[in-house]
Design a protein around this motif. Structure first.
Motif, PDB file in Angstrom:
ATOM      1  N   VAL A   1     -34.698 -30.342  65.661  1.00 11.59           N
ATOM      2  CA  VAL A   1     -35.625 -29.261  65.316  1.00 11.59           C
ATOM      3  C   VAL A   1     -34.867 -28.070  64.725  1.00 11.59           C
ATOM      4  N   ARG A   2     -33.713 -27.758  65.314  1.00 13.97           N
ATOM      5  CA  ARG A   2     -32.943 -26.606  64.827  1.00 13.97           C
ATOM      6  C   ARG A   2     -32.424 -26.821  63.412  1.00 13.97           C
ATOM      7  N   THR A   3     -31.887 -28.030  63.180  1.00 19.97           N
ATOM      8  CA  THR A   3     -31.331 -28.285  61.858  1.00 19.97           C
ATOM      9  C   THR A   3     -32.410 -28.400  60.788  1.00 19.97           C
ATOM     10  N   GLN A   4     -33.571 -28.946  61.169  1.00 17.71           N
ATOM     11  CA  GLN A   4     -34.652 -29.049  60.187  1.00 17.71           C
ATOM     12  C   GLN A   4     -35.154 -27.672  59.764  1.00 17.71           C
ATOM     13  N   GLY A   5     -35.121 -26.727  60.680  1.00 16.10           N
ATOM     14  CA  GLY A   5     -35.593 -25.383  60.350  1.00 16.10           C
ATOM     15  C   GLY A   5     -34.472 -24.406  60.051  1.00 16.10           C
ATOM     16  N   LEU A   6     -33.256 -24.916  59.789  1.00 15.41           N
ATOM     17  CA  LEU A   6     -32.106 -24.041  59.603  1.00 15.41           C
ATOM     18  C   LEU A   6     -32.213 -23.290  58.283  1.00 15.41           C
ATOM     19  N   ARG A   7     -32.067 -21.993  58.364  1.00 19.50           N
ATOM     20  CA  ARG A   7     -32.088 -21.137  57.179  1.00 19.50           C
ATOM     21  C   ARG A   7     -31.040 -20.050  57.364  1.00 19.50           C
ATOM     22  N   TYR A   8     -30.387 -19.683  56.269  1.00 19.13           N
ATOM     23  CA  TYR A   8     -29.440 -18.579  56.269  1.00 19.13           C
ATOM     24  C   TYR A   8     -29.761 -17.646  55.111  1.00 19.13           C
ATOM     25  N   GLY A   9     -29.661 -16.363  55.385  1.00 17.72           N
ATOM     26  CA  GLY A   9     -29.647 -15.395  54.293  1.00 17.72           C
ATOM     27  C   GLY A   9     -28.200 -15.199  53.848  1.00 17.72           C
ATOM     28  N   VAL A  10     -28.005 -14.884  52.574  1.00 16.12           N
ATOM     29  CA  VAL A  10     -26.640 -14.764  52.077  1.00 16.12           C
ATOM     30  C   VAL A  10     -25.909 -13.614  52.761  1.00 16.12           C
ATOM     31  N   SER A  11     -26.650 -12.585  53.175  1.00 15.16           N
ATOM     32  CA  SER A  11     -26.004 -11.480  53.904  1.00 15.16           C
ATOM     33  C   SER A  11     -25.523 -11.946  55.279  1.00 15.16           C
ATOM     34  N   GLN A  12     -26.260 -12.881  55.879  1.00 14.58           N
ATOM     35  CA  GLN A  12     -25.801 -13.452  57.147  1.00 14.58           C
ATOM     36  C   GLN A  12     -24.488 -14.215  56.956  1.00 14.58           C
ATOM     37  N   LEU A  13     -24.390 -14.944  55.887  1.00 14.69           N
ATOM     38  CA  LEU A  13     -23.173 -15.701  55.611  1.00 14.69           C
ATOM     39  C   LEU A  13     -21.999 -14.776  55.325  1.00 14.69           C
ATOM     40  N   ASP A  14     -22.272 -13.631  54.694  1.00 13.01           N
ATOM     41  CA  ASP A  14     -21.197 -12.667  54.430  1.00 13.01           C
ATOM     42  C   ASP A  14     -20.587 -12.162  55.732  1.00 13.01           C
ATOM     43  N   ALA A  15     -21.413 -11.988  56.753  1.00 18.34           N
ATOM     44  CA  ALA A  15     -20.948 -11.390  58.005  1.00 18.34           C
ATOM     45  C   ALA A  15     -20.197 -12.374  58.897  1.00 18.34           C
ATOM     46  N   LEU A  16     -20.159 -13.639  58.525  1.00 18.64           N
ATOM     47  CA  LEU A  16     -19.526 -14.635  59.372  1.00 18.64           C
ATOM     48  C   LEU A  16     -18.004 -14.615  59.221  1.00 18.64           C
ATOM     49  N   HIS A  17     -17.336 -15.040  60.284  1.00 17.14           N
ATOM     50  CA  HIS A  17     -15.903 -15.339  60.190  1.00 17.14           C
ATOM     51  C   HIS A  17     -15.736 -16.589  59.334  1.00 17.14           C
ATOM     52  N   HIS A  18     -14.572 -16.767  58.717  1.00 18.99           N
ATOM     53  CA  HIS A  18     -14.420 -17.900  57.803  1.00 18.99           C
ATOM     54  C   HIS A  18     -14.619 -19.235  58.511  1.00 18.99           C
ATOM     55  N   ALA A  19     -14.219 -19.320  59.778  1.00 19.65           N
ATOM     56  CA  ALA A  19     -14.426 -20.569  60.522  1.00 19.65           C
ATOM     57  C   ALA A  19     -15.915 -20.800  60.792  1.00 19.65           C
ATOM     58  N   ARG A  20     -16.647 -19.732  61.108  1.00 14.48           N
ATOM     59  CA  ARG A  20     -18.095 -19.850  61.311  1.00 14.48           C
ATOM     60  C   ARG A  20     -18.800 -20.173  59.999  1.00 14.48           C
TER      61      ARG A  20
ATOM     62  N   ALA B   1     -29.634 -20.149  47.262  1.00  8.95           N
ATOM     63  CA  ALA B   1     -30.773 -21.056  47.102  1.00  8.95           C
ATOM     64  C   ALA B   1     -30.696 -22.212  48.094  1.00  8.95           C
ATOM     65  N   TRP B   2     -29.498 -22.724  48.312  1.00  9.12           N
ATOM     66  CA  TRP B   2     -29.333 -23.852  49.229  1.00  9.12           C
ATOM     67  C   TRP B   2     -29.569 -23.433  50.675  1.00  9.12           C
ATOM     68  N   ALA B   3     -29.004 -22.299  51.096  1.00  6.04           N
ATOM     69  CA  ALA B   3     -29.066 -21.885  52.501  1.00  6.04           C
ATOM     70  C   ALA B   3     -30.453 -21.413  52.912  1.00  6.04           C
ATOM     71  N   SER B   4     -31.207 -20.863  51.984  1.00 10.22           N
ATOM     72  CA  SER B   4     -32.509 -20.294  52.353  1.00 10.22           C
ATOM     73  C   SER B   4     -33.669 -21.232  52.075  1.00 10.22           C
ATOM     74  N   GLY B   5     -33.429 -22.330  51.389  1.00  8.48           N
ATOM     75  CA  GLY B   5     -34.514 -23.250  51.043  1.00  8.48           C
ATOM     76  C   GLY B   5     -34.431 -24.556  51.781  1.00  8.48           C
ATOM     77  N   SER B   6     -35.288 -25.477  51.372  1.00  8.46           N
ATOM     78  CA  SER B   6     -35.340 -26.780  52.014  1.00  8.46           C
ATOM     79  C   SER B   6     -34.809 -27.890  51.112  1.00  8.46           C
ATOM     80  N   ARG B   7     -34.344 -27.560  49.918  1.00 10.43           N
ATOM     81  CA  ARG B   7     -33.821 -28.571  48.996  1.00 10.43           C
ATOM     82  C   ARG B   7     -32.385 -28.915  49.362  1.00 10.43           C
ATOM     83  N   PRO B   8     -32.046 -30.176  49.383  1.00 16.47           N
ATOM     84  CA  PRO B   8     -30.656 -30.550  49.684  1.00 16.47           C
ATOM     85  C   PRO B   8     -29.735 -30.155  48.541  1.00 16.47           C
ATOM     86  N   LEU B   9     -28.472 -30.086  48.845  1.00 13.92           N
ATOM     87  CA  LEU B   9     -27.505 -29.586  47.877  1.00 13.92           C
ATOM     88  C   LEU B   9     -27.433 -30.468  46.641  1.00 13.92           C
TER      89      LEU B   9
END
Length: 243
Positions: free
Chosen positions: A91-110, A218-226
Motif C-alpha cells: 500500500v505504501r509503495t503504490q501510493g508513494l509520492r515525492y515532491g522535488v523539494s522533499q528530495l532536495d532536503a534528503l541526505h544523499h543516502a536517503r 515528473a517521476w516522483a510525483s506521478g504514477s507513471r513508471p520511469l
C-alpha cells in the motif's frame, strides 16, 4: 716418655653415588575391551535417560499438548505479522509520492533509498540500494516487470539547481561499469540538480539515460513508471501481463 705424633687420618672423599634414574610408570594403555565396556555403559545410561524422559512425557502428555499449541500460535502470529507487513508495504509503495523539494532536503543516502522505493513502486520487486564505498558507479539496482536490468547512479545536490552540475566525468564512470560489471540493460543517472550539455550529448552517444530535475519531478510525483518517461529504452526481455 716421648709421644709419637699421631698420623692424621686422611679423609677419604667418596663420590656421591649417581642417582638412579627412576622410570615413571607408563600410562596403561586402554585395552579394546575396556573401551567397549565404557561405550556400552555410556550407551546404557543414554538409553535409560531417553526411556525416562519418554515415560515422563507420556505421563504428562498435556505438557506436550500445551507446547504444541503455543508453537502453532507463535508460528501463526509470525506469519500474520509478515503478511500484514507485506500488505502495508504494498500500500505504501503504490501510493508513494515525492515532491522535488522533499528530495532536495534528503541526505544523499536517503536520496538513494527514495530512488529505490520509486523503482519498487513501479513494480521492480527486487530493487535494492547498493550505494557506498566501492559501489563501482551503481547506487540502485533493479529488474523491471519486463525483465530489463536497471543500474542507476544517483547524484544528489543539496542546493538543487543551484548546486554543481552533473558533468561528463560522472557519465563516463557509469558508462564504464554499468554494462561491463553490473550487467545493465538500462544505465541511468538520476539527479535533483542540473546536467551539463556535454554530459547530455555524451549520454545520447553512449546510450545512457539521464533523469534530470524536471524528469525526476515528473517521476516522483506521478504514477507513471520511469521507463515510460525515458526515450529509447531497450525492448522487453520477456513478455508479461503488462506488455
Amino acid at each position: 716418655m716421648s709421644s709419637r705424633p699421631r698420623k692424621a687420618r686422611t679423609a677419604t672423599t667418596r663420590r656421591p653415588s649417581a642417582r638412579r634414574r627412576t622410570r615413571r610408570p607408563s600410562k596403561r594403555r586402554q585395552r579394546p575391551e575396556d573401551r567397549l565396556i565404557e561405550f556400552l555403559v555410556t550407551a546404557a545410561l543414554a538409553l535409560g535417560l531417553v526411556v525416562a524422559v519418554v515415560n515422563w512425557l507420556l505421563t504428562h502428555w498435556w505438557i506436550l499438548f500445551i507446547v504444541g499449541v503455543l508453537a502453532v500460535l507463535a508460528g501463526g502470529g509470525r506469519l500474520y505479522r509478515k503478511k500484514q507487513k507485506a500488505e502495508w508495504e504494498a500500500v505504501r509503495t503504490q501510493g508513494l509520492r515525492y515532491g522535488v523539494s522533499q528530495l532536495d532536503a534528503l541526505h544523499h543516502a536517503r536520496f538513494e533509498g527514495a530512488v529505490r522505493d520509486l523503482m519498487r513502486r513501479d513494480g521492480c520487486r527486487d530493487a535494492v540500494r547498493v550505494g557506498g564505498g566501492g559501489d563501482l558507479g551503481a547506487d540502485v539496482k533493479a529488474t523491471d516487470p519486463y525483465g530489463r536490468r536497471w543500474v542507476i547512479q544517483c547524484k544528489h545536490r543539496r542546493d538543487g539547481l543551484a548546486g554543481s552540475a552533473v558533468g561528463t566525468p560522472d557519465l563516463q564512470v557509469l558508462n564504464g561499469t554499468a554494462r561491463q560489471i553490473h550487467g545493465a540493460d538500462v544505465a541511468v543517472i538520476v539527479t535533483n540538480g542540473r546536467v551539463t550539455a556535454p554530459a547530455v550529448a555524451f549520454a545520447k552517444q553512449q546510450r545512457l539515460h539521464v533523469v534530470d530535475r524536471h524528469t525526476l519531478a515528473a517521476w516522483a510525483s506521478g504514477s507513471r513508471p520511469l521507463w515510460e518517461l525515458l526515450r529509447a529504452v531497450p525492448p522487453p526481455r520477456r513478455p508479461t501481463a503488462q506488455s
